[in-house]
Design an enzyme around this catalytic site. Sequence first.
Site, PDB file in Angstrom:
ATOM      1  N   GLU A 152      15.433  58.635 -25.965  1.00  0.00           N
ATOM      2  CA  GLU A 152      13.691  59.147 -26.369  1.00  0.00           C
ATOM      3  C   GLU A 152      13.394  58.308 -27.601  1.00  0.00           C
ATOM      4  OE1 GLU A 152      10.921  60.067 -25.720  1.00  0.00           O
ATOM      5  OE2 GLU A 152      10.895  61.625 -24.092  1.00  0.00           O
ATOM      6  N   ASN A 167       4.252  65.331 -25.428  1.00  0.00           N
ATOM      7  CA  ASN A 167       4.755  64.068 -25.143  1.00  0.00           C
ATOM      8  C   ASN A 167       3.399  63.153 -25.499  1.00  0.00           C
ATOM      9  OD1 ASN A 167       7.451  63.742 -24.391  1.00  0.00           O
ATOM     10  ND2 ASN A 167       7.178  65.199 -22.970  1.00  0.00           N
ATOM     11  N   ASP A 200       5.579  61.541 -19.826  1.00  0.00           N
ATOM     12  CA  ASP A 200       6.183  61.472 -20.915  1.00  0.00           C
ATOM     13  C   ASP A 200       6.046  60.601 -21.860  1.00  0.00           C
ATOM     14  OD1 ASP A 200       8.734  62.031 -22.526  1.00  0.00           O
ATOM     15  OD2 ASP A 200       9.798  62.270 -20.891  1.00  0.00           O
TER      16      ASP A 200
END
Length: 287
Positions: free
Chosen positions: A15, A152, A200
């Site tokens: 991430e 996100n 995301d």
Amino acid sequence: MSCHAVTAHRAQLGEGPFWDVPTQALYWVNIAGKQALRLMNGQLQIWQLPEHVSAFIPCARGDALVTLSSGVYRLDLSTEALTLLCVADTQPGNRGNEARCDAQGRLWLGTMQNNIGEHGEDLPITRRSGGLFRIDADAQVTPLLRGLGIPNTLLWNEEGTQVHFGDSLDGMLYQYSIQPDGQLAAPQVWFGPHSRGGPDGSAMDAEGYLWNARWDGSCLLRLTPTGEVDRIIELPVSRPTSCVFGGPNLTTLYITSAASPLDHPLDGALLAIEVDVPGTPCHRFAG
């Protein structure tokens, strides 16, 4: 588009990619593996941390921020010493998730109920206890939003008057106007839901288009400034998590990804694609 894995490293939950223009280095994290990673001059360096980490962002003064479960810390990149900067979210059982800096170098941090066990296993999300916080260079914390599920995407327009912000539990990307006092106006639905997975992390290109990673969707969506699908970029991973523009001309799109039950060979890899439109640069933390 030709897509390839940049390193042999595979993350359980990759991430937060960040491209540092001055050093031409890529920063990202493996949240479940408690790792902060940097690729610079072709060399991969990994900092093993004591807690789950959701972002790894260089600072103006030469160290870096890491957003750990217990707070936001400064990480000395040479000694690996951690120094607490602030605790933005005091809600027990929450952890950091999305985090980026705006053009003024202020950190915006989205938090959520912790859904990762001590050994990286998935935990259920049972409440919308997350929030969005802004952290100034002097460590002053300003709460902006409450009641979030899975925050996100954090991207601002060029003027700094609007921010794109998503909640994966809703399957939606929102647009907020930033008021003169720094607080956020009521959200406007900007995009979603979509059949190709959930929203995301995202990156913004120089034309104002947003590139959104689609969890469980095996793709990126390039979205127009008005929130329409311009194109779908197929990816060789099941769960892309975020992306950032990097390289000398900001035309390399780096994409983080996570492991999945589908066990695709490249799941968890850091991917790279060359694109025809350059991106906008990331900003270091001003402190």
